[in-house]
Write an enzyme that holds these catalytic residues in place. Structure first.
Site, PDB file in Angstrom:
ATOM      1  N   TYR A  45       1.960   1.351  -4.770  1.00 13.47           N
ATOM      2  CA  TYR A  45       1.856   2.810  -4.880  1.00 13.47           C
ATOM      3  C   TYR A  45       1.064   3.160  -6.133  1.00 13.47           C
ATOM      4  O   TYR A  45       0.165   4.012  -6.100  1.00 13.47           O
ATOM      5  CB  TYR A  45       3.245   3.430  -4.938  1.00 13.47           C
ATOM      6  CG  TYR A  45       3.260   4.922  -5.214  1.00 13.47           C
ATOM      7  CD1 TYR A  45       3.019   5.842  -4.198  1.00 13.47           C
ATOM      8  CD2 TYR A  45       3.539   5.404  -6.492  1.00 13.47           C
ATOM      9  CE1 TYR A  45       3.040   7.211  -4.452  1.00 13.47           C
ATOM     10  CE2 TYR A  45       3.566   6.772  -6.759  1.00 13.47           C
ATOM     11  CZ  TYR A  45       3.317   7.666  -5.732  1.00 13.47           C
ATOM     12  OH  TYR A  45       3.338   9.023  -5.988  1.00 13.47           O
TER      13      TYR A  45
ATOM     14  N   LYS B 149      -2.544   5.279  -6.357  1.00 18.28           N
ATOM     15  CA  LYS B 149      -2.746   6.485  -7.156  1.00 18.28           C
ATOM     16  C   LYS B 149      -3.814   6.274  -8.222  1.00 18.28           C
ATOM     17  O   LYS B 149      -4.525   7.216  -8.593  1.00 18.28           O
ATOM     18  CB  LYS B 149      -1.424   6.917  -7.786  1.00 18.28           C
ATOM     19  CG  LYS B 149      -0.408   7.453  -6.776  1.00 18.28           C
ATOM     20  CD  LYS B 149      -0.917   8.691  -6.051  1.00 18.28           C
ATOM     21  CE  LYS B 149       0.164   9.326  -5.190  1.00 18.28           C
ATOM     22  NZ  LYS B 149      -0.279  10.573  -4.518  1.00 18.28           N
TER      23      LYS B 149
END
Length: 248
Positions: free
Chosen positions: A153, A157
């Site tokens: 994750y 990002k």
């Protein structure tokens, strides 16, 4: 930028940060278009927001994005603010024997990064036709300080952060502003498995900071803890990494 009388499309608008954005921006006298995969959530959200409509779409699918784009061009040609907020996350250890990191990373990158590129590219021709146009990408604190418990994750990002910087530079002379919102842990349904229910800030705080940033044309919006850790990061990336991950 002007924060009233806009036509605003918000992905992931059925709950969490997206819904908080929608409520706050609707109060300013804007037309809101909520986008998400789950119609029941969108129906419930739209009843809470004056002048809101919704479009059901899975932004990881080309066909859904094509259908959404056609509808926007037909029904919402004045669209001038796109908020790319939809996201997903997996909390796990890379060292766990059953982590299936590749599978998790594929889903996270498709939703958090590639879908943003896909939708932005599709809707740019509409944005370019309208004044006071802007794009808002919602990344995260972990876009510059990765979390050990959110390994892929964090990577997705970070990719979004890089893309947003380039997009801002590319669109500067086109009259389209590009903002990036970088919240810390937020108390949403998405974050509950990683402690958001106990330690996350309210999504309304993120919405307040976005509205302020739009008004002041502050293109990087570091919300709450993100800003303090960013200042530490500028002094020492290693200390910032340790500070974020010390309690994990």
């Amino acid at each position: 930028m002007k924060t009233t009388e806009n036509t605003i499309l918000i992905t992931g608008g059925g709950s969490g940060i997206g819904l908080a954005f929608a409520k706050k921006l609707a109060q300013e006298g804007n037309q809101i278009i909520l986008v998400g995969r789950t119609e029941s959530k969108l129906i419930k959200a739209s009843t809470q927001i004056p002048n809101a409509q919704y479009i059901v779409a899975d932004l990881t699918k080309d066909s859904d994005v094509e259908a959404l784009t056609t509808k926007v061009k037909s029904d919402f040609p004045t669209l001038n603010l796109l908020i790319n907020n939809a996201g997903t996350a997996y909390a796990y250890s890379l060292l766990h024997e059953n982590s299936k990191a590749v599978d998790k990373a594929s889903i996270e990158f498709e939703t958090n990064f590639l879908s943003v590129i896909r939708l932005t590219e599709a809707l740019l021709p509409v944005l370019e036709q309208n004044t006071n146009a802007a794009i808002v990408n919602v990344s995260s604190l972990v876009s510059f300080i990765p979390s050990v418990s959110l390994p892929t994750y964090s990577a997705s990002k970070a990719a979004l952060h890089s893309y947003t910087q380039v997009l801002r530079a590319e669109l500067k002379n086109q009259g389209i502003q590009v903002y990036e919102v970088m919240p810390p842990l937020v108390n949403t349904e998405l974050s509950h498995e990683i402690g958001g229910a106990d330690n996350g800030i309210p999504p309304e705080v993120v919405a307040e900071d976005l509205l302020k940033a739009l008004t002041e044309e502050q293109f990087e919006v570091r919300v709450g803890l993100t800003n303090s850790l960013y200042q530490l990061y500028l002094q020492s990336p290693e200390q910032a990494f340790s500070a974020l991950n010390s309690s994990l």
